[in-house]
Design a protein around this motif. Structure first.
Motif, PDB file in Angstrom:
ATOM      1  N   CYS A   1       0.937  -0.726  -0.171  1.00 54.43           N
ATOM      2  CA  CYS A   1      -0.333   0.296  -0.269  1.00 54.43           C
ATOM      3  C   CYS A   1       0.713   0.746   0.163  1.00 54.43           C
ATOM      4  O   CYS A   1       0.709   2.653  -0.884  1.00 54.43           O
ATOM      5  CB  CYS A   1      -1.040  -0.126   1.344  1.00 54.43           C
ATOM      6  SG  CYS A   1      -1.610   1.454   1.597  1.00 54.43           S
TER       7      CYS A   1
ATOM      8  N   CYS B   1      -3.744   6.445  -0.515  1.00 55.06           N
ATOM      9  CA  CYS B   1      -4.775   5.153  -0.501  1.00 55.06           C
ATOM     10  C   CYS B   1      -5.703   5.597   0.949  1.00 55.06           C
ATOM     11  O   CYS B   1      -6.918   5.716   0.060  1.00 55.06           O
ATOM     12  CB  CYS B   1      -3.859   4.651   0.389  1.00 55.06           C
ATOM     13  SG  CYS B   1      -2.154   3.400  -0.376  1.00 55.06           S
ATOM     14  N   SER B   2      -5.454   7.082   0.572  1.00 53.37           N
ATOM     15  CA  SER B   2      -7.448   8.035   1.437  1.00 53.37           C
ATOM     16  C   SER B   2      -7.490   7.588   0.987  1.00 53.37           C
ATOM     17  O   SER B   2      -7.608   8.646  -0.357  1.00 53.37           O
ATOM     18  CB  SER B   2      -6.557   9.132   2.015  1.00 53.37           C
ATOM     19  OG  SER B   2      -7.462   9.920   2.810  1.00 53.37           O
ATOM     20  N   SER B   3      -9.057   8.039   0.673  1.00 53.62           N
ATOM     21  CA  SER B   3      -9.939   8.136   0.110  1.00 53.62           C
ATOM     22  C   SER B   3     -11.055   9.753   0.711  1.00 53.62           C
ATOM     23  O   SER B   3     -11.780  10.340   0.342  1.00 53.62           O
ATOM     24  CB  SER B   3     -11.523   7.354   0.050  1.00 53.62           C
ATOM     25  OG  SER B   3     -11.471   6.766   1.002  1.00 53.62           O
ATOM     26  N   SER B   4     -10.739  10.675   1.732  1.00 52.64           N
ATOM     27  CA  SER B   4     -11.121  11.110   2.569  1.00 52.64           C
ATOM     28  C   SER B   4     -11.180  12.826   1.252  1.00 52.64           C
ATOM     29  O   SER B   4     -10.687  12.804   0.119  1.00 52.64           O
ATOM     30  CB  SER B   4     -10.730  11.935   3.437  1.00 52.64           C
ATOM     31  OG  SER B   4     -10.833  11.220   4.260  1.00 52.64           O
TER      32      SER B   4
ATOM     33  N   ALA C   1      -7.399  -1.091   6.952  1.00 51.78           N
ATOM     34  CA  ALA C   1      -7.097   0.487   6.703  1.00 51.78           C
ATOM     35  C   ALA C   1      -5.654   0.214   5.902  1.00 51.78           C
ATOM     36  O   ALA C   1      -5.776   1.306   4.792  1.00 51.78           O
ATOM     37  CB  ALA C   1      -7.532   2.209   7.431  1.00 51.78           C
TER      38      ALA C   1
ATOM     39  N   SER D   1      -5.776  -2.081   2.673  1.00 51.85           N
ATOM     40  CA  SER D   1      -6.750  -0.928   1.678  1.00 51.85           C
ATOM     41  C   SER D   1      -6.259  -0.089   1.094  1.00 51.85           C
ATOM     42  O   SER D   1      -6.990   0.132   0.203  1.00 51.85           O
ATOM     43  CB  SER D   1      -8.618  -1.650   2.112  1.00 51.85           C
ATOM     44  OG  SER D   1      -8.560  -0.834   2.942  1.00 51.85           O
TER      45      SER D   1
ATOM     46  N   SER E   1      -7.976   2.308   1.800  1.00 49.02           N
ATOM     47  CA  SER E   1      -9.478   3.193   2.141  1.00 49.02           C
ATOM     48  C   SER E   1      -9.419   3.305   3.879  1.00 49.02           C
ATOM     49  O   SER E   1     -10.287   2.811   4.789  1.00 49.02           O
ATOM     50  CB  SER E   1     -10.582   2.224   2.060  1.00 49.02           C
ATOM     51  OG  SER E   1     -11.558   2.683   2.325  1.00 49.02           O
TER      52      SER E   1
END
Length: 442
Positions: free
Chosen positions: A13, A22-25, A92, A95, A97
């Motif tokens: 990752c 990787c963050s979806s914010s 987290a 993945s 996310s």
């Protein structure tokens, strides 16, 4: 998932971050560090610190609203229970996310740091949150491995204390114990199995509680659980005898109800204490709110340091607490650091320390978690002068899991009529040590 697989997946990752975060914010970004103002929305995972997940939301929501009013940055809050938090964090990381900002148990800091998924608080990041000097040094030292920039900073301070029922002690003509021997003597005098009354209650089926007291009891004997090179040293005589002493509260001293081997969290012991079924419990200072909410008034109990055996080292707790981390994958780095600064400001700390029964992690602050000045001073002294950090090594999580679960099994054997000797303890710790050695490629 094994530790090796976990680290490998996490590394994948992290490597992927060069292509896509990787963050979806949400939130628009800047080249310097992401969204910074009204267009930013942070996702924040909070740990359960109050009497329930809903209680945490009630406490945190006005605080987060104040942050939004001050900065324009919106915060999506999710409170996660302790039984799920570590798994959610691992998922987290693997993945990609996850949240922007999250609470972690400070004992996980070194292991999570080793995944490379968390933002290091380097000089610039540390300056952005107000600098290292604002924190109590011992608390900040739990932020990651020695010699590296920390990947977490302290948010809530906690310490273990020995809670005792004042009325039961007075009726038995007892004083609060100052040594292990006095504690056992008092517990025996207060144990009446025929009435289902015991001197002590232990969360003897909780691997996290058990490993904490393996560490503390071993440390009181002068033991260490890892050497300077980070290799496990679980089977020293100091550690073996420390674990056996703790087991003997149920096995030899018979001051703990054998049914406690099924207590898989500290709440059940707190409930017994508040109900007057047991005279003493070992808990962190955040037990106060649960004790009172179960009907026991705050002036009905006292707290003293968890005592060492005569001649032992005066170690009563590890430096417990909750730390705050930022995911390296966040698209909102500047907003995230602004949030960390806000959460670790003196004003916010004073607001949160009382409902969450936390000790101050900032220099010069005084405890506000209790109106009992004597209790506040006792816990602050324990935290400042009678504490020792858990091993700051990457394999700390493996230490907790293997040693804690080994103790669960030993307590279960005692509870069902079996006998546990020093040789049995050493064999169990050797097995735990072999697992850690294999998992870390040693």
């Amino acid at each position: 998932m094994t530790r090796r697989a976990f680290l490998a997946a996490a590394s994948t990752c992290v490597l992927a971050l060069g292509v896509a975060a990787c963050s979806s914010s949400g939130g628009s970004t800047t080249s310097a560090g992401g969204a910074t103002g009204a267009d930013a929305t942070l996702t924040y995972w909070a740990s359960n610190q109050g009497t329930s997940l809903d209680n945490d939301k009630q406490v945190l929501t006005p605080v987060l609203d104040a942050f939004t009013k001050q900065t324009g940055v919106k915060v999506n809050l999710e409170v996660i229970g302790w039984n799920d938090l570590q798994t959610r964090i691992q998922t987290a990381i693997t993945s990609g996310s996850g949240p922007d900002v999250l609470n972690i148990g400070n004992t996980w800091a070194s292991s999570l740091q080793a995944t490379g998924a968390f933002l290091p608080y380097d000089s610039a990041a540390m300056t952005a949150i107000g600098g290292p000097d604002k924190f109590v040094k011992a608390a900040l030292d739990t932020g990651g491995m020695a010699g590296q920039d920390p990947t977490s900073v302290p948010l809530y301070g906690l310490a273990y204390g020995l809670y005792y029922n004042k009325a039961m002690f007075t009726a038995a003509g007892l004083q609060p114990p100052t040594t292990w021997e006095e504690m056992v003597t008092a517990a025996k005098k207060l144990t009446v199995p025929a009435k289902q009354e015991y001197g002590f209650s232990l969360a003897a089926g909780s691997y996290t509680e058990n490993v904490h007291f393996a560490f503390i009891n071993g440390s009181q004997n002068g033991g260490a659980w890892f050497d300077a090179a980070g290799k496990p040293t679980f089977t020293s005589d100091a550690n073996v005898q420390g674990v056996l002493r703790y087991l003997d509260l149920m096995q030899t001293d018979k001051v703990v109800n054998p049914s406690n081997a099924q207590y898989d969290n500290g709440t059940k012991s707190v409930n017994d204490f508040a109900a007057g079924k047991v005279a003493m419990i070992l808990n962190q200072n955040n037990a106060d709110s649960s004790i009172v909410s179960n009907g026991m008034k705050s002036d009905a109990y006292g707290v003293v340091p968890f005592p060492s055996p005569s001649g032992g080292q005066k170690i009563a707790t590890f430096i417990a607490g909750i730390n705050l981390s930022v995911m390296k994958s966040t698209k909102n780095k500047d907003a995230a650091l602004s949030f960390v600064k806000f959460m670790t400001s003196p004003e916010t700390q004073k607001t949160l320390d009382k409902p969450f029964s936390a000790l101050p992690v900032l220099q010069g602050e005084t405890p506000v978690f209790t109106d009992n000045a004597e209790e506040a001073k006792t816990f602050q002294d324990i935290y400042a002068t009678m504490s020792k950090p858990l091993p700051l090594v990457a394999a700390e999580d493996q230490f907790e899991s293997t040693v804690g679960k080994a103790m669960n099994a030993l307590f279960a054997k005692v509870a069902t009529g079996g006998t546990v000797s020093a040789t049995d303890v050493k064999t169990a710790l050797q097995d735990a040590q072999d697992q850690v050695t294999a998992a870390t490629g040693g």
